[in-house]
Every structure is written in structure tokens, then in C-alpha cells.
Motif scaffolding. Structure first.
Motif, PDB file in Angstrom:
ATOM      1  N   ASP A  93      -0.548  -1.249  -4.203  1.00  0.00           N
ATOM      2  CA  ASP A  93      -1.922  -0.807  -4.018  1.00  0.00           C
ATOM      3  C   ASP A  93      -1.873   0.715  -4.057  1.00  0.00           C
ATOM      4  OD1 ASP A  93      -4.552  -0.341  -3.071  1.00  0.00           O
ATOM      5  OD2 ASP A  93      -3.905  -0.500  -0.988  1.00  0.00           O
ATOM      6  N   ALA A 141       0.849  -1.199   0.000  1.00  0.00           N
ATOM      7  CA  ALA A 141       0.000   0.000   0.000  1.00  0.00           C
ATOM      8  C   ALA A 141       0.885   1.251   0.000  1.00  0.00           C
ATOM      9  CB  ALA A 141      -0.924   0.002   1.212  1.00  0.00           C
ATOM     10  N   ARG A 193     -14.956  -3.795  -3.936  1.00  0.00           N
ATOM     11  CA  ARG A 193     -14.493  -3.797  -2.544  1.00  0.00           C
ATOM     12  C   ARG A 193     -15.704  -4.100  -1.679  1.00  0.00           C
ATOM     13  NH1 ARG A 193     -11.092   0.757   0.710  1.00  0.00           N
ATOM     14  NH2 ARG A 193     -11.458  -0.042   2.800  1.00  0.00           N
ATOM     15  N   LYS A 220       0.428   4.330   0.003  1.00  0.00           N
ATOM     16  CA  LYS A 220       0.130   5.491   0.845  1.00  0.00           C
ATOM     17  C   LYS A 220       0.891   5.477   2.173  1.00  0.00           C
ATOM     18  CE  LYS A 220      -4.089   4.189   3.373  1.00  0.00           C
ATOM     19  NZ  LYS A 220      -4.682   2.926   2.941  1.00  0.00           N
ATOM     20  N   GLY A 265      -5.165  -5.005   3.398  1.00  0.00           N
ATOM     21  CA  GLY A 265      -4.009  -4.861   4.281  1.00  0.00           C
ATOM     22  C   GLY A 265      -4.467  -4.764   5.721  1.00  0.00           C
ATOM     23  N   GLY A 266      -3.756  -3.954   6.499  1.00  0.00           N
ATOM     24  CA  GLY A 266      -4.184  -3.716   7.871  1.00  0.00           C
ATOM     25  C   GLY A 266      -3.409  -4.477   8.929  1.00  0.00           C
ATOM     26  N   HIS A 280     -11.220  -5.020   2.737  1.00  0.00           N
ATOM     27  CA  HIS A 280     -10.189  -4.420   3.593  1.00  0.00           C
ATOM     28  C   HIS A 280     -10.884  -3.982   4.878  1.00  0.00           C
ATOM     29  CE1 HIS A 280      -6.658  -2.100   4.813  1.00  0.00           C
ATOM     30  NE2 HIS A 280      -7.423  -1.054   4.996  1.00  0.00           N
ATOM     31  N   GLU A 290      -2.643  -6.355   0.677  1.00  0.00           N
ATOM     32  CA  GLU A 290      -2.269  -4.942   0.531  1.00  0.00           C
ATOM     33  C   GLU A 290      -1.668  -4.382   1.815  1.00  0.00           C
ATOM     34  OE1 GLU A 290      -6.131  -3.331  -0.253  1.00  0.00           O
ATOM     35  OE2 GLU A 290      -6.108  -3.868  -2.373  1.00  0.00           O
ATOM     36  N   PRO A 291      -0.616  -4.989   2.353  1.00  0.00           N
ATOM     37  CA  PRO A 291      -0.040  -4.441   3.581  1.00  0.00           C
ATOM     38  C   PRO A 291       0.743  -3.154   3.305  1.00  0.00           C
ATOM     39  CG  PRO A 291       1.331  -6.227   2.796  1.00  0.00           C
ATOM     40  CD  PRO A 291       0.161  -6.128   1.843  1.00  0.00           C
ATOM     41  N   GLY A 292       0.605  -2.193   4.173  1.00  0.00           N
ATOM     42  CA  GLY A 292       1.396  -0.966   4.074  1.00  0.00           C
ATOM     43  C   GLY A 292       2.258  -0.844   5.314  1.00  0.00           C
ATOM     44  N   ARG A 293       1.609  -0.531   6.424  1.00  0.00           N
ATOM     45  CA  ARG A 293       2.292  -0.336   7.701  1.00  0.00           C
ATOM     46  C   ARG A 293       3.204  -1.515   8.059  1.00  0.00           C
ATOM     47  NH1 ARG A 293      -0.119   2.659  11.862  1.00  0.00           N
ATOM     48  NH2 ARG A 293      -2.066   2.399  10.735  1.00  0.00           N
ATOM     49  N   GLN A 326     -12.535  -7.980  -3.585  1.00  0.00           N
ATOM     50  CA  GLN A 326     -11.589  -7.406  -2.629  1.00  0.00           C
ATOM     51  C   GLN A 326     -12.303  -7.059  -1.340  1.00  0.00           C
ATOM     52  OE1 GLN A 326     -11.179  -4.071  -1.412  1.00  0.00           O
ATOM     53  NE2 GLN A 326      -8.991  -3.853  -1.020  1.00  0.00           N
ATOM     54  N   SER A 330      -6.931  -0.541   9.603  1.00  0.00           N
ATOM     55  CA  SER A 330      -5.481  -0.500   9.745  1.00  0.00           C
ATOM     56  C   SER A 330      -5.073  -0.820  11.173  1.00  0.00           C
ATOM     57  CB  SER A 330      -4.997   0.893   9.353  1.00  0.00           C
ATOM     58  OG  SER A 330      -3.644   0.870   8.994  1.00  0.00           O
ATOM     59  N   GLN A 331      -3.815  -1.252  11.335  1.00  0.00           N
ATOM     60  CA  GLN A 331      -3.252  -1.560  12.652  1.00  0.00           C
ATOM     61  C   GLN A 331      -4.117  -2.561  13.414  1.00  0.00           C
ATOM     62  OE1 GLN A 331      -0.422  -1.369  13.745  1.00  0.00           O
ATOM     63  NE2 GLN A 331      -0.528  -1.568  15.934  1.00  0.00           N
ATOM     64  N   TYR A 377       2.985   6.166   7.506  1.00  0.00           N
ATOM     65  CA  TYR A 377       2.094   7.290   7.810  1.00  0.00           C
ATOM     66  C   TYR A 377       2.836   8.374   8.594  1.00  0.00           C
ATOM     67  CZ  TYR A 377      -0.997   3.632   6.245  1.00  0.00           C
ATOM     68  OH  TYR A 377      -1.559   2.630   5.494  1.00  0.00           O
TER      69      TYR A 377
HETATM   70  C1  LIG Z   1      -4.773   1.958   3.837  1.00  0.00           C
HETATM   71  C2  LIG Z   1      -5.129   0.743   3.055  1.00  0.00           C
HETATM   72  C3  LIG Z   1      -4.269  -0.349   3.030  1.00  0.00           C
HETATM   73  C4  LIG Z   1      -3.017  -0.426   3.864  1.00  0.00           C
HETATM   74  O1  LIG Z   1      -3.291  -0.410   5.202  1.00  0.00           O
HETATM   75  P1  LIG Z   1      -2.143  -0.789   6.252  1.00  0.00           P
HETATM   76  O2  LIG Z   1      -2.818  -0.721   7.561  1.00  0.00           O
HETATM   77  O3  LIG Z   1      -1.059   0.195   6.107  1.00  0.00           O
HETATM   78  O4  LIG Z   1      -1.697  -2.188   5.916  1.00  0.00           O
HETATM   79  C5  LIG Z   1      -4.596  -1.409   2.221  1.00  0.00           C
HETATM   80  N1  LIG Z   1      -5.734  -1.414   1.482  1.00  0.00           N
HETATM   81  C6  LIG Z   1      -6.582  -0.371   1.475  1.00  0.00           C
HETATM   82  C7  LIG Z   1      -7.791  -0.429   0.640  1.00  0.00           C
HETATM   83  C8  LIG Z   1      -6.310   0.737   2.268  1.00  0.00           C
HETATM   84  O5  LIG Z   1      -7.170   1.763   2.288  1.00  0.00           O
END
Ligand SMILES: *Cc1c(COP(=O)(O)O)cnc(C)c1O
Length: 432
Positions: free
Chosen positions: A79, A58, A149, A60, A237-238, A199, A287-290, A197, A202-203, A385
Motif C-alpha cells: 500500500d 503499508a 475509499r 509508510k 489496515g489499522g 480504512h 493494508e496492515p503496516g504497524r 476500499q 491506526s492502532q 512510524y
Molecule cells: C496508514 C494507513 C494504513 C496502515 O495503517 P497501520 O495502522 O499501520 O496498519 C493502511 N491504509 C491506509 C489507507 C493508511 O492511511
């Protein structure tokens, strides 16, 4: 596992002294560990084997081109949520065919660019969006790959500002409406259903909500797969990280420590979801970001003043909420450690920034080693973030960012020059 640790009494990022980085490049300074980013990606990869899957990072969470390039090299997908993020991924050498495009507000222009670039799939969040994608695709004489989604209405047990998978949120299409939306979409000539999909938010620090959501959606996903020949199921993600304590005591990854028992780890996340997901026969996207970048970065700041009031000790530092907004916005907890450790008693301290807002703090009443003017402090786990949410509030320049690789380090974004902040502003003719 992350690569920040003390050697003797100095904080290191991999084989590089954080103090030297701060002295060379100034503060506030974001420092990222390439090894940590790569390890997090690879640990998750390994845990997911032998499942047919793709990790779509992700963007962002941390969109610096250097960070993206590390993940491009590892074969990751992305993502993205805007034209800007798509262009960044391409600028970092990423392949749009490995990108999924999310977000509730995709503009016509963004959809057109994504179609022309050949993104892997759109994650659509409303029927109006599907119609818009269909219209733009028809104009370009293309067939747009789409997924819905799906909002599973599962509580993620996380902070309200980062919960997305309940009917109180603006995200996704309600579970009950999904079949009808796929049927309707199937009649739109320039759309092709490629997947589904979801989601949750987060966290997330437990596997439970992920498991619940997947179990809840599986019968529907199977049905849609039979009807429309879906290729993938994207579980979003999340995945949460440990913020407290962030400094590993040894070389072992935090998730092997007793404190991590019951928490979300790559191993227990994968172990509980893999059997469920493998049964679908679909390619699984994440879709992991954090999780990838959170523990991979820190923010170094310099102590400007130590101010004693009647009751409190305020440590006033040169980083502010404009550099790292997470404490103000999400009540987030960041571990704060001295870059050079000294012996001595701990003092209950509020670490605050220079911005003219009471919300401009990094911690309150926390026992911290005594510091003095000129000391450096590090705010840990600031890789996700952090810089991406920075602003010019109080006309403060954006911080510099450095990527460390072993003994090497490079400025991957120089500190913004003050004049750049107002360079584009104009005084209208009638005021001249
Ligand atoms: C923000 C987001 C993510 C990433 O979230 P993390 O908590 O950083 O893993 C993945 N998918 C979608 C759709 C998001 O909005």
C-alpha cells in the motif's frame, strides 16, 4: 511473537547481542528483527486462510528497502501513498501490479508514474481525483483501475491523530455519496471500477470497529459488485499491537497470553471477519503496516547524563524526538529497558532527549532501573512510524538502521553524515 529477549542479562535481537550492535554501529540505532517481520506477515496470512486475499503492507510504517525486500520475498503486496514509496517498492524488487495507491493528494505526476508502472488499483479519495485519474489515463491511452475509499463513519476508538474513518476526517468519500460517485465514474471512459476500499484508522485494539464497518459497508459493496463487476474489497489496515509490556516473558506470542484476551489478535480478527468477507465472493485486500513491523524494531540509545533536580530524575539520552516522534506526537507509550540488566532498585525517571523542546521526552515519572552515563537503553516496539518520521531537527543526523537475521546483522542504512544534512543548501549570490 517477536524476537527480542534477555539471555542471562543481555538483550538479544534473535541470536545477536544488542549491546554489541550498539558498540559497533553507535547510537541512536534502529535494530530490526527479520524473523519478527516475517512471522507477523505469516501469522496474519495463516489466520486469513482459506479466504482469497492479499496483504498489501503499508509502506509508510517502515519503508527501508531491506524490510520491503523481506515482504517481497514472502509474496506480499504494498500500500503506497506517494511516488517515492512506489519507487522504493520497485527498488526493493516489488511488483507494481501488487501495489494499491492511496492518499488524498495524488499529483498528476504521481498518477502518471503509477499508470505507466501498472499499479493494481488507485484508492480514490474524491471526485476531483477520479476526474484527474481519468484525464491522465486518457492522455496515456490507458484504462485506470480505480476503487473508492469509502468513509464508513465508524469511530475506531483510537488516538484522534490516527482516526481516519469518521466524517470529521479528510479521508475518503462519505458512505451516502458512494453510489452516485460510482455511477458517475462509470461514465468516465478511461476508468474501470476494480474494487472498493475502506480504512478506519491506526492502532485499533478491538475487532469491534472493523466488524461494524464491514457490516455497514457490505450491502453497498454487494450492490456495487453486481453493477460494476468489482474484483476486490479492501478493508484497509489499522491492526493494533501491544506496546505494554512489549517484552514477551517466554517464547509464546503475546496474543496467547491472558493479558491479550479481548484484544485484537490475528486469530480473532480473522475469525470474526472471515465469514462476512467470504460471503462477498470478492478478493479481500488488507493494508496492515504497524502490525507487521511495529514490534519488530527497537531504538537503542546511550545515556549521556543523569540529572537530579529537586523532585525529578532526568535520564538524558542521545536519541531525541527527531529520531522517534511518537511520544511527542501521539502521546505514545514505549517500553524502555536496559540493554544490560543489573540488579538494583527502580527510580522514578523521565527519559528525555537532547532536543531543545519540552516535548522531547520518551517517558515521564516511570520506575526504571537505575542507570549511569554510558549505559544503553532500548525503546521497544519502535519498528513502525519510527525512523520513517525522523527529521534533521536541531541539525541532528538521521540514525543508522540495522537488520538482524539470526546471528547475522547488516547495516541497512548507515548513519547520516553531518555534512549531508546541509550539502544541498546554498548561500545566495547577494550574501557572498
Ligand atoms: C496508514 C494507513 C494504513 C496502515 O495503517 P497501520 O495502522 O499501520 O496498519 C493502511 N491504509 C491506509 C489507507 C493508511 O492511511
Amino acid at each position: 511473537m517477536h524476537s527480542f529477549a534477555y539471555r542471562q542479562n543481555e538483550l538479544f535481537c534473535e541470536q545477536t547481542s544488542v549491546r554489541k550492535l550498539a558498540a559497533t554501529h553507535g547510537t541512536p540505532l534502529y535494530v530490526y528483527s527479520q524473523e519478527t517481520v516475517a512471522r507477523r506477515f505469516q501469522d496474519l496470512e495463516a489466520a486469513l486462510q482459506p479466504l482469497d486475499h492479499r496483504i498489501c503492507y503499508a509502506v509508510k510504517a517502515n519503508s527501508n528497502l531491506a524490510v520491503l525486500r523481506v515482504l517481497v520475498r514472502l509474496g506480499g503486496g504494498f500500500d503506497i501513498v506517494s511516488e517515492g514509496e512506489l519507487r522504493r517498492v520497485m527498488a526493493a524488487g516489488g511488483d507494481p501490479a501488487r501495489c494499491v495507491f492511496a492518499g488524498v493528494g495524488k499529483t498528476e505526476r504521481e498518477i502518471e508514474l503509477a499508470l505507466r508502472s501498472g499499479v493494481y488499483c488507485f484508492n480514490a479519495e474524491s471526485e476531483a481525483e477520479l476526474e484527474r485519474i481519468n484525464r491522465v489515463a486518457a492522455r496515456l491511452r490507458q484504462i485506470a483501475p480505480v476503487a473508492v475509499r469509502i468513509n464508513p463513519n465508524v469511530d475506531a476508538h483510537t488516538h484522534p491523530k490516527i482516526t481516519t474513518g469518521t466524517y470529521e476526517n479528510k479521508f475518503g468519500i462519505a458512505l451516502e455519496q458512494v453510489e452516485r460517485v460510482y455511477a458517475r465514474g462509470a461514465r468516465l471512459k478511461n476508468l474501470r471500477w476494480r474494487g472498493a476500499q475502506t480504512h478506519l484508522g491506526s492502532q485499533l485494539t478491538e475487532v469491534e470497529p472493523f466488524e461494524l464497518a464491514v457490516k455497514k459497508l457490505l450491502p453497498l459493496v454487494r450492490k456495487l459488485t453486481e453493477r460494476y463487476g468489482l474484483e476486490f474489497f479492501n478493508i484497509g489496515g489499522g491492526l493494533g499491537i501491544v506496546y505494554q509490556p512489549a517484552l514477551a516473558s517466554g517464547a509464546a506470542p503475546w496474543w496467547s497470553s491472558p493479558a491479550a484476551r479481548g484484544l485484537l489478535t490475528p486469530a480473532n480478527y480473522a475469525a470474526r471477519l472471515k465469514p462476512l468477507l467470504a460471503a462477498t465472493g470478492l478478493k479481500i485486500l488488507l493494508e496492515p503496516g504497524r502490525f507487521i513491523v511495529g514490534n519488530a524494531g527497537l531504538l537503542v540509545t546511550r545515556v549521556e547524563y543523569v540529572k537530579q533536580t529537586g523532585r525529578k530524575t532526568f535520564v538524558i539520552v542521545d536519541a531525541g524526538m527527531n529520531d522517534l516522534i511518537r511520544p511527542a506526537m501521539y502521546d505514545a507509550w514505549h517500553e524502555i529497558v536496559p540493554v544490560t540488566r543489573r540488579r538494583g532498585p527502580r527510580v522514578s525517571s523521565d527519559v528525555v532527549g537532547p532536543v531543545c523542546e519540552s516535548g522531547d521526552y520518551f517517558c515521564k515519572d516511570r520506575p526504571l532501573p537505575k542507570v549511569r552515563e554510558g549505559d544503553y537503553l532500548a525503546l521497544l516496539s519502535a519498528g513502525a512510524y519510527g525512523f520513517v518520521m525522523a527529521s534533521n531537527y536541531n541539525t541532528r543526523p538521521l540514525a543508522a538502521e540495522v537488520l538482524v537475521h539470526g546471528t547475522r546483522s547488516a547495516v541497512v542504512r548507515p548513519r547520516q553524515r553531518l555534512e549531508e544534512i546541509w550539502a544541498a543548501e546554498k548561500i545566495p549570490a547577494w550574501l557572498r
